[in-house]
Design an enzyme around this catalytic site. Structure first.
Site, PDB file in Angstrom:
ATOM      1  N   ASP A   1      88.977 -71.421  73.381  1.00 45.40           N
ATOM      2  CA  ASP A   1      88.245 -70.411  72.621  1.00 45.40           C
ATOM      3  C   ASP A   1      86.764 -70.575  72.924  1.00 45.40           C
ATOM      4  O   ASP A   1      86.379 -71.289  73.852  1.00 45.40           O
ATOM      5  CB  ASP A   1      88.553 -70.500  71.123  1.00 45.40           C
ATOM      6  CG  ASP A   1      88.077 -71.798  70.481  1.00 45.40           C
ATOM      7  OD1 ASP A   1      87.387 -72.601  71.156  1.00 45.40           O
ATOM      8  OD2 ASP A   1      88.383 -72.011  69.294  1.00 45.40           O
TER       9      ASP A   1
ATOM     10  N   ARG B   1      87.973 -66.982  58.556  1.00 46.76           N
ATOM     11  CA  ARG B   1      86.720 -67.529  59.060  1.00 46.76           C
ATOM     12  C   ARG B   1      85.811 -66.380  59.510  1.00 46.76           C
ATOM     13  O   ARG B   1      86.070 -65.747  60.528  1.00 46.76           O
ATOM     14  CB  ARG B   1      86.950 -68.501  60.229  1.00 46.76           C
ATOM     15  CG  ARG B   1      85.614 -69.002  60.815  1.00 46.76           C
ATOM     16  CD  ARG B   1      85.720 -70.288  61.609  1.00 46.76           C
ATOM     17  NE  ARG B   1      86.427 -70.138  62.861  1.00 46.76           N
ATOM     18  CZ  ARG B   1      86.447 -71.088  63.809  1.00 46.76           C
ATOM     19  NH1 ARG B   1      85.809 -72.240  63.632  1.00 46.76           N
ATOM     20  NH2 ARG B   1      87.125 -70.901  64.924  1.00 46.76           N
TER      21      ARG B   1
END
Length: 549
Positions: A464, A184
């Site tokens: 996160d 990603r």
């Protein structure tokens, strides 16, 4: 010392070499030149010049669309693209390596994580340069080097020594036993300040994707394993088309066949859910699926409706996937993907095993099982977990209810979702614990991020950037939309925030034991500053990035 260790420990030195080909690297670390040779630099220059003007137009379009929402406008399906939604077409065939993605694990790109994730038994490992990585220059270079070693097959890691005994050794299993690697890159909104081309910062996502492809694409292509990417934070079909331009450019520069690079797109912004068909269409030669990026999606809902008094969400713990607006989003994604021959991936289970409390751990695992059962029975083709211990839990659910590699035959023709279902605000409350929890999560995560750690366990959840953004944006909205109260009647105002922030260090105790503990006070100051601003800052990581080396 390995190159990875060198990136992690070397001190920056001034970049006094003249810019080459219009590119300047503003920081130099040991081992950097081997990772960024002339061929990589030429690729980055060419890519930047092909993409940057349109990237800036897309970012301006985001600002204009947000101004429309701030003025009371609502997102909706586009009239100018109705033909794309109504026509019958399908995406390109999905490679064999990506046919079965029932359980995916995600995490940052440090060597230990990469080895453990690839060895974990999951079908896919998403190596994350975005929400799980604090983009300090040393982290980005070390992450790229770790992925090169993983693709090459010789990545190893030695843990710290304990009581004079050698540290634990980590090594990769044979390729056939490894998860499929998907990377990603960062979203369009993030710059890479350490790389300047023609005087402008390079898009962070272009750096991540291009460097990975340059070093690994040929090997992965020969193994029929990629390269594969997860694309984050898209808000429109035009932004998807820009990735098509960028990836086609990389393929051309590296001599790869068109469509060799495959992608999955995260639907994690509210505007994007109204353009899922269009995003699939823009990337139809290479896209293999869409993913319910639930945490960023909740953040985007808050940000989109930040000035809408009738769309203020309750505290984070009450905003679950059973809420009608999130259920509608999930089911529409399944219907859209399966109509087009693409995977419909489910969302993240962020729980971490609670080893010291069997009863609490069983409650947490029960929530995971219920969430995964909801996903597989709705028609999702796979799901995400944040911790290896959750892989067998999720896999058992999918194995029991999805005997084939995917569920593309589940077309969900019963789903009838329109604009109102997608934007309906859930009811709920804001408790004092919920308010204080948002403050704590945001401060602790931000402190760790400033210290170079982008993935932080807090209260048995893996936090996160996306979950920190929910906490931060909720605090701003509760403070700035008039009339918000805790469920005990206490007004939500700046004195309440200040009192909560002032009490936090004592609540946390010895901060030296916490990730980024030395930066708690700095994080408190930054959260206080951002919460006071008249406008919600688009992303927490933008002002925080200025403080990273």
């Amino acid at each position: 010392m390995s190159a990875v260790a060198a990136f992690a420990t070397a001190q920056p030195t001034p970049a006094d070499a003249p810019a080459t080909l219009g590119i300047a690297l503003t920081t130099q670390l040991a081992g950097q030149s081997a990772l960024l040779p002339a061929g990589v630099l030429a690729l980055l220059v060419s890519l930047h010049r092909a993409v940057e003007p349109e990237r800036q137009r897309r970012l301006q379009a985001r600002r204009e669309r947000q101004a429309f929402f701030d003025g009371g406008g609502l997102p909706d399906f586009r009239t100018d693209t109705a033909a794309i939604r109504n026509d019958d077409w399908r995406v390109a065939a999905i490679p064999e390596a990506l046919q079965d993605r029932r359980v995916e694990i995600t995490g940052p790109t440090d060597p230990k994580m990469v080895i453990n994730a690839l060895n974990s038994g999951a079908k896919v490992f998403m190596a994350d340069f975005e929400d799980s990585t604090a983009p300090a220059w040393r982290n980005l270079l070390a992450g790229q080097q770790a992925l090169i070693g993983a693709v090459r097959g010789d990545l190893t890691h030695t843990g710290p020594s304990v009581d004079g005994k050698p540290g634990k050794q980590y090594a990769l299993r044979p390729l056939a036993e490894q998860a499929v690697l998907i990377v990603r890159p960062r979203g369009w909104h993030l710059d890479e300040k350490h790389v300047r081309i023609d005087g402008q910062p390079l898009a962070g996502g272009l750096f991540d994707a291009a460097v990975f492809a340059f070093h690994n694409a040929r090997t992965l292509m020969c193994r029929q394993r990629g390269p594969y990417f997860y694309l984050p934070k898209l808000q429109s079909m035009e932004e998807a088309a820009l990735w098509e331009t960028a990836l086609s450019h990389i393929e051309g520069m590296l001599g790869l066949p068109h469509g060799q690079i495959k992608v999955t797109v995260l639907i994690e912004t509210l505007p994007a859910v109204f353009e899922m068909d269009e995003i699939l269409h823009a990337l139809r030669d290479r896209i293999v699926g869409l993913n319910c990026g639930r945490w960023d999606y909740i953040f985007s809902y808050i940000k989109t409706f930040r000035k809408h008094a009738d769309k203020v969400l309750p505290e984070r713990g009450q905003v679950t996937m059973t809420q009608p607006f999130l259920k509608a989003y999930s089911e529409l994604l399944i219907q859209t993907c399966h109509r087009r021959g693409a995977h419909a991936m489910g969302g993240m289970a962020a729980q971490i095993p609670i080893n010291h409390d069997a009863a609490a751990n069983e409650q947490a695992m029960a929530r995971v099982r219920a969430d995964k059962l909801r996903e597989v029975t709705a028609g999702h083709d796979g799901t995400w977990v944040a911790h290896p211990a959750l892989i067998p839990v999720a896999q058992a659910i999918f194995d029991a209810h999805m005997p084939g590699p995917n569920q593309h035959a589940v077309l969900r023709r019963d789903v009838r979702v329109g604009r109102d279902e997608l934007i309906a605000a859930p009811t709920g409350t804001i408790t004092r614990a919920g308010f204080e929890g948002n403050v704590e999560v945001c401060v602790r995560y931000l402190a760790a991020w400033l210290d170079g750690n982008g993935c932080v366990p807090i209260h048995h959840l893996m936090e996160d950037a996306a979950t920190a953004e929910i906490s931060r944006s909720q605090l701003w909205q509760w403070l700035h939309v008039p009339g918000q109260h805790l469920d005990d009647g206490t007004a939500i105002d700046l004195p309440l925030l200040d009192a909560t922030l002032a009490a936090l260090p004592a609540k946390l105790g010895d901060s030296s034991a916490l990730p980024g503990g030395a930066r708690i006070e700095e994080a408190i100051g930054l959260l206080a500053e951002l919460s006071r601003r008249d406008e919600l800052t688009d992303f927490l990581t933008l002002p925080a990035y200025d403080r990273l080396a």
